[in-house]
Design an enzyme around this catalytic site. Structure first.
Site, PDB file in Angstrom:
ATOM      1  N   THR A 131       0.862  -1.190   0.000  1.00  0.00           N
ATOM      2  CA  THR A 131       0.000   0.000   0.000  1.00  0.00           C
ATOM      3  C   THR A 131       0.900   1.241   0.000  1.00  0.00           C
ATOM      4  OG1 THR A 131      -0.237  -0.254   2.409  1.00  0.00           O
ATOM      5  CG2 THR A 131      -2.020  -1.097   1.040  1.00  0.00           C
TER       6      THR A 131
ATOM      7  N   THR B 288      -0.758  -2.668  11.038  1.00  0.00           N
ATOM      8  CA  THR B 288      -1.269  -2.817   9.683  1.00  0.00           C
ATOM      9  C   THR B 288      -0.200  -3.447   8.802  1.00  0.00           C
ATOM     10  OG1 THR B 288      -2.374  -1.794   7.824  1.00  0.00           O
ATOM     11  CG2 THR B 288      -0.734  -0.466   8.954  1.00  0.00           C
TER      12      THR B 288
ATOM     13  N   ASN C 101       0.117  10.832   6.019  1.00  0.00           N
ATOM     14  CA  ASN C 101      -1.081  10.428   6.749  1.00  0.00           C
ATOM     15  C   ASN C 101      -2.138  11.514   6.828  1.00  0.00           C
ATOM     16  OD1 ASN C 101      -0.820   7.572   8.037  1.00  0.00           O
ATOM     17  ND2 ASN C 101       1.236   8.447   8.116  1.00  0.00           N
TER      18      ASN C 101
ATOM     19  N   THR D 229      -7.197  10.718   0.573  1.00  0.00           N
ATOM     20  CA  THR D 229      -7.368  11.408  -0.702  1.00  0.00           C
ATOM     21  C   THR D 229      -6.292  11.005  -1.690  1.00  0.00           C
ATOM     22  OG1 THR D 229      -6.062  13.289   0.120  1.00  0.00           O
ATOM     23  CG2 THR D 229      -8.450  13.413   0.355  1.00  0.00           C
TER      24      THR D 229
END
Length: 387
Positions: free
Chosen positions: A144, A177, A382, A387
Site C-alpha cells: 500500500t 497494519t 497520513n 485522498t
C-alpha cells in the site's frame, strides 16, 4: 527469494481494479496438503476478513491465502463479513478447495466496502495465473504505502522457508497494519504450526514500531506442506525454528526500514534489567516515544529523551524498575550517559541506522526493538491518506 521458494507453493499477483493502477490482489496456495496457523491483531475492532479467517482456522487447515490491497474491508458491518466469505468461496471454487481452507486478508482504507465485481474477477484471474515463479508478483500486489515489496527466504538441511510481507505505517508491537505469509516445505504435524509461529512472531513482528498504532487487519499466516520429504530430526527441528525466526526477523526489519516517511532505523537494545519482561517494556517505551523518534530524524543523540522514556515504561500496573544512578546510555557504541552521569560526548549520527543501547544496571534481563524515526513526510502522507 519469495513466498514460493519452498517446494509445492504457487503464487500470483494481478490488477483486479480495486485501486486505480497496479496489482492489487494476490493468492498463495499449496499444491500439497498443508497444515498451518495464523496470529492476528490484538485490536478489539476486527476487520471482516480477520473475523472470517479466524473462524475458518477453527474448522480446517489452510491451503491458500488471498489478499487484496486498497480496501481494508474493516468497519463494513455484515456486508463486509459476507464479502469476505464470498471471496473465500470464489477462491475455493477456482482451486477446488473448501471455503474454510482459504484465509482471506485485506489491507487499505477502513470503512470502504469491497468492489466485489472487481474482487471476484481478480480472484479468477489470480487463480489462473498461479505459478511457482509468482512470488515476486504476489509480494508487489499487496503493498500500500510501502516503498518496496518485502520478501525473505531461509532454510536448513533439505528444506526451505520463504515469506512475503507488507507494512509501512500503523506499525506497533502486537501486530499492526502489516500482513505476512510464510511458507515452508518442512513437515509439521497438525496443531504444531501455531506455537512455532507465535514464538517467531513474538521475537520479530511484535518487537517493531513505526508509529505506535495498532491496525484492525494485521495477520501473519504460516503454511507448512512437508513437500521437501525430509525426515524430522532434533537437529532439523532446531534448524527449522532458526529459519522460521530468521525469515520473520528479516521481514520485520524490512517493514521498519520502510516505515512511512522514515529515514533512520533505530536498533534499540535494553540490558541489565530485573527481568526480560521489564527490559521489553523499557525497549517498547523508547521505541514508541515521539520525542526519541523526532530526535533521531534530526540525527540528534538526545540521551535525555531516552532517559525520560526509560523511566516511564508502563509495567505491571506501574512502571518498570529503573534507577537513574545505575543507568547507562550509548549511541552507536559511544557512551553518552554512564551510571547516572553524562559523559559530555555527542556522537555524530549520520547514517541510516542508529543503535541505542541502554544498560539498566539491575540484573540480567534483556530485550531488543526496532523502530523508525518520525518525519515531516510521515505527517504529510497520513494527513492526505484517504485522498
Amino acid at each position: 527469494m519469495s513466498v514460493t521458494a519452498a517446494s509445492g507453493f504457487l503464487a500470483s499477483g494481478v490488477h483486479a481494479g480495486i485501486r486505480r493502477s497496479g496489482a492489487d490482489l494476490a493468492i498463495v496456495r499449496s499444491t500439497v496438503r498443508a497444515v498451518g496457523a495464523a496470529v492476528w491483531t490484538t485490536n478489539r475492532v476486527l476487520a471482516a476478513p480477520v473475523v472470517v479467517s479466524k473462524r475458518h482456522l477453527t474448522t480446517a487447515e489452510p491451503q491458500a491465502v488471498v489478499i487484496n490491497a486498497g480496501v481494508a474491508n474493516a468497519a463494513t458491518g455484515e456486508q463486509g463479513i459476507a464479502d469476505a466469505q464470498r471471496t473465500a468461496a470464489e477462491v475455493g471454487d477456482a482451486l477446488q478447495l473448501k471455503p474454510e481452507e482459504v484465509v482471506v486478508l485485506s489491507t487499505g482504507v477502513i470503512g470502504v466496502p469491497l468492489p466485489m465485481d472487481s474482487v471476484l474477477a481478480g480472484v479468477r484471474a489470480a487463480s489462473a495465473a498461479l505459478d511457482a515463479e509468482g512470488g515476486a508478483a504476489a509480494a508487489q500486489a499487496i503493498v500500500t504505502t510501502d516503498r518496496w515489496p518485502k520478501q525473505a527466504v531461509g532454510g536448513g538441511d533439505g528444506f526451505v522457508v520463504g515469506g512475503m510481507a507488507k507494512g509501512a505505517g500503523m506499525i506497533h508491537p502486537r501486530l499492526a497494519t502489516m500482513l505476512a505469509v510464510v511458507t515452508t516445505d518442512y513437515p509439521l504435524e497438525p496443531g504444531e504450526p501455531l506455537a512455532r509461529l507465535r514464538s517467531a512472531a513474538d521475537a520479530s513482528f511484535n518487537r517493531i514500531s513505526v508509529d505506535g498504532e495498532c491496525s484492525t487487519n494485521d495477520a501473519v499466516v504460516l503454511l507448512a506442506n512437508g513437500a521437501s520429504g525430509v525426515e524430522r530430526t532434533p537437529l532439523r527441528d532446531q534448524q527449522f525454528a532458526a529459519a522460521l525466526g530468521g525469515v520473520c526477523d528479516a521481514l520485520a526489519r524490512e517493514i521498519v526500514s520502510d516505515g512511512e516517511g522514515s529515514t533512520v532505523l533505530l536498533e534499540i537494545t535494553v540490558s541489565g534489567a530485573a527481568s526480560d519482561a521489564e527490559a521489553e517494556a523499557v525497549a517498547r517505551r523508547i521505541a514508541t516515544s515521539p520525542l526519541v523518534k523526532t530526535a533521531a530524524f534530526g540525527r540528534d543523540p538526545n540521551w535525555g529523551r531516552v532517559l525520560a522514556a526509560a523511566g516511564s515504561a508502563p509495567w505491571n500496573g506501574g512502571f518498570a524498575h529503573v534507577e537513574a544512578d545505575r543507568l547507562s546510555v550509548s549511541f552507536d557504541g559511544a557512551p553518552v550517559f554512564v551510571r547516572g552521569e553524562p559523559t559530555g560526548a555527542k556522537p555524530e549520527l549520520g547514517g541510516t541506522a542508529v543503535a541505542i543501547d541502554v544498560d539498566l544496571g539491575l540484573g540480567s534481563g534483556s530485550a531488543s526493538y526496532l523502530a523508525s524515526d518520525l518525519t515531516y513526510d510521515y505527517v504529510k502522507l497520513n494527513a492526505e491518506y484517504t485522498t
